[in-house]
Design a protein around this motif. Structure first.
Motif, PDB file in Angstrom:
ATOM      1  N   PHE A  46       0.848  -1.184   0.000  1.00 50.72           N
ATOM      2  CA  PHE A  46       0.000   0.000   0.000  1.00 50.72           C
ATOM      3  C   PHE A  46       0.887   1.239   0.000  1.00 50.72           C
ATOM      4  CE2 PHE A  46      -2.914   3.136   1.689  1.00 50.72           C
ATOM      5  CZ  PHE A  46      -4.123   2.770   1.129  1.00 50.72           C
ATOM      6  N   LYS A  47       0.686   2.091  -0.991  1.00 54.61           N
ATOM      7  CA  LYS A  47       1.501   3.295  -1.130  1.00 54.61           C
ATOM      8  C   LYS A  47       1.334   4.204   0.094  1.00 54.61           C
ATOM      9  CE  LYS A  47       2.758   6.860  -4.328  1.00 54.61           C
ATOM     10  NZ  LYS A  47       3.007   7.046  -5.726  1.00 54.61           N
ATOM     11  N   GLY A  48       2.470   4.627   0.643  1.00 62.68           N
ATOM     12  CA  GLY A  48       2.464   5.553   1.771  1.00 62.68           C
ATOM     13  C   GLY A  48       2.355   4.888   3.139  1.00 62.68           C
ATOM     14  N   ALA A  49       2.363   3.556   3.198  1.00 64.05           N
ATOM     15  CA  ALA A  49       2.190   2.854   4.472  1.00 64.05           C
ATOM     16  C   ALA A  49       3.523   2.486   5.127  1.00 64.05           C
ATOM     17  CB  ALA A  49       1.353   1.603   4.264  1.00 64.05           C
ATOM     18  N   ASP A  50       4.620   2.769   4.482  1.00 64.76           N
ATOM     19  CA  ASP A  50       5.940   2.381   4.970  1.00 64.76           C
ATOM     20  C   ASP A  50       6.175   2.837   6.410  1.00 64.76           C
ATOM     21  OD1 ASP A  50       8.642   1.460   4.821  1.00 64.76           O
ATOM     22  OD2 ASP A  50       9.283   3.509   4.361  1.00 64.76           O
ATOM     23  N   LYS A  51       5.928   4.093   6.690  1.00 64.38           N
ATOM     24  CA  LYS A  51       6.202   4.643   8.031  1.00 64.38           C
ATOM     25  C   LYS A  51       5.306   3.990   9.078  1.00 64.38           C
ATOM     26  CE  LYS A  51       8.938   7.520   5.971  1.00 64.38           C
ATOM     27  NZ  LYS A  51       9.158   6.833   4.733  1.00 64.38           N
ATOM     28  N   ASN A  85      -0.618   4.395  14.688  1.00 61.80           N
ATOM     29  CA  ASN A  85      -1.668   4.919  13.815  1.00 61.80           C
ATOM     30  C   ASN A  85      -1.440   6.375  13.419  1.00 61.80           C
ATOM     31  OD1 ASN A  85      -3.322   2.597  13.454  1.00 61.80           O
ATOM     32  ND2 ASN A  85      -3.968   2.835  15.580  1.00 61.80           N
ATOM     33  N   ARG A  86      -0.501   7.026  14.078  1.00 60.37           N
ATOM     34  CA  ARG A  86      -0.114   8.389  13.679  1.00 60.37           C
ATOM     35  C   ARG A  86       0.345   8.382  12.218  1.00 60.37           C
ATOM     36  NH1 ARG A  86       5.018  11.631  16.315  1.00 60.37           N
ATOM     37  NH2 ARG A  86       4.977  13.393  14.894  1.00 60.37           N
ATOM     38  N   TYR A  87       0.953   7.293  11.785  1.00 61.66           N
ATOM     39  CA  TYR A  87       1.494   7.174  10.432  1.00 61.66           C
ATOM     40  C   TYR A  87       0.595   6.365   9.494  1.00 61.66           C
ATOM     41  CZ  TYR A  87       5.768   8.826  12.630  1.00 61.66           C
ATOM     42  OH  TYR A  87       6.690   9.561  13.304  1.00 61.66           O
ATOM     43  N   ARG A  88      -0.548   5.943   9.973  1.00 58.24           N
ATOM     44  CA  ARG A  88      -1.435   5.091   9.172  1.00 58.24           C
ATOM     45  C   ARG A  88      -2.068   5.901   8.037  1.00 58.24           C
ATOM     46  NH1 ARG A  88      -3.817   0.316  10.494  1.00 58.24           N
ATOM     47  NH2 ARG A  88      -5.517  -0.275   9.124  1.00 58.24           N
ATOM     48  N   PRO A  89      -1.872   5.478   6.796  1.00 59.37           N
ATOM     49  CA  PRO A  89      -2.476   6.212   5.675  1.00 59.37           C
ATOM     50  C   PRO A  89      -3.961   5.866   5.535  1.00 59.37           C
ATOM     51  CG  PRO A  89      -1.230   4.355   4.847  1.00 59.37           C
ATOM     52  CD  PRO A  89      -1.018   4.388   6.334  1.00 59.37           C
ATOM     53  N   LYS A  90      -4.718   6.798   5.038  1.00 57.85           N
ATOM     54  CA  LYS A  90      -6.143   6.553   4.787  1.00 57.85           C
ATOM     55  C   LYS A  90      -6.281   5.463   3.730  1.00 57.85           C
ATOM     56  CE  LYS A  90      -7.631  11.225   5.804  1.00 57.85           C
ATOM     57  NZ  LYS A  90      -8.575  11.279   6.846  1.00 57.85           N
ATOM     58  N   GLY A  91      -7.211   4.559   3.982  1.00 58.18           N
ATOM     59  CA  GLY A  91      -7.487   3.507   3.020  1.00 58.18           C
ATOM     60  C   GLY A  91      -6.726   2.211   3.251  1.00 58.18           C
ATOM     61  N   PRO A 147      -6.157  -1.220   4.598  1.00 58.29           N
ATOM     62  CA  PRO A 147      -7.132  -2.171   5.130  1.00 58.29           C
ATOM     63  C   PRO A 147      -6.997  -2.367   6.651  1.00 58.29           C
ATOM     64  CG  PRO A 147      -6.150  -3.025   3.130  1.00 58.29           C
ATOM     65  CD  PRO A 147      -5.398  -1.785   3.486  1.00 58.29           C
ATOM     66  N   HIS A 148      -8.121  -2.547   7.306  1.00 62.71           N
ATOM     67  CA  HIS A 148      -8.140  -2.686   8.770  1.00 62.71           C
ATOM     68  C   HIS A 148      -7.427  -3.940   9.242  1.00 62.71           C
ATOM     69  CE1 HIS A 148     -10.573   0.798   9.507  1.00 62.71           C
ATOM     70  NE2 HIS A 148     -11.406   0.412   8.541  1.00 62.71           N
ATOM     71  N   LYS A 149      -7.195  -4.876   8.347  1.00 68.05           N
ATOM     72  CA  LYS A 149      -6.459  -6.098   8.675  1.00 68.05           C
ATOM     73  C   LYS A 149      -5.101  -5.775   9.286  1.00 68.05           C
ATOM     74  CE  LYS A 149      -4.325 -10.007   6.311  1.00 68.05           C
ATOM     75  NZ  LYS A 149      -4.107 -10.669   5.035  1.00 68.05           N
ATOM     76  N   TYR A 150      -4.534  -4.627   8.875  1.00 67.12           N
ATOM     77  CA  TYR A 150      -3.207  -4.240   9.332  1.00 67.12           C
ATOM     78  C   TYR A 150      -3.306  -3.202  10.436  1.00 67.12           C
ATOM     79  CZ  TYR A 150      -2.290  -6.472   4.893  1.00 67.12           C
ATOM     80  OH  TYR A 150      -2.268  -7.355   3.856  1.00 67.12           O
TER      81      TYR A 150
END
Length: 128
Positions: free
Chosen positions: A52-57, A117-123, A125-128
């Motif tokens: 997922f793009k932008g989820a690295d952090k 979750n401060r770094y969690r990108p919108k979209g 999946p809630h699985k992660y």
């Protein structure tokens, strides 16, 4: 594999030089380090799976957070793995010093107990 060897050598050194209560602490440290290593691997595996793009952090912070909750051994494992990964990645990936700095900031945030979750990108999946 190298990390496992280092953990085994560390545990032997700690156990040999420890007194009765030190052996217990050494055992807790090693269990925390092994568990923290697993937490870091799980975060990496989830990051690759999510793709997922932008989820690295987010995954950096989550792996460090989970590992640090295991105590000093987990904090140690998270720090060693994060620093090794960033050292290798900054020399190979070509993403630059800014990306490495941002990754390390997320790593530190997670190790200090900050909410990943401060770094969690919108979209994502809630699985992660």
């Amino acid at each position: 594999m190298r990390l496992c060897v280092c953990l085994m050598l560390l545990s032997v050194v700690l156990c040999v030089s420890a007194d009765r209560f030190g052996v217990r602490r050494a055992g807790q440290f090693v269990r925390g380090a092994v568990g923290g290593t697993w937490d870091m691997y799980r975060a990496y595996r989830d990051m690759r799976e999510a793709n997922f793009k932008g989820a690295d952090k987010y995954f950096h912070a989550r792996g460090n957070y989970d590992a640090a909750r295991r105590g000093p051994g987990g904090v140690w494992a998270a720090k060693v793995i994060s620093n090794a990964r960033e050292g290798w990645q900054s020399s190979v990936s070509g993403r630059g010093a800014e990306d490495t700095r941002a990754d390390q900031e997320a790593n530190e945030w997670g190790r200090r107990g900050g909410d990943p979750n401060r770094y969690r990108p919108k979209g994502l999946p809630h699985k992660y």
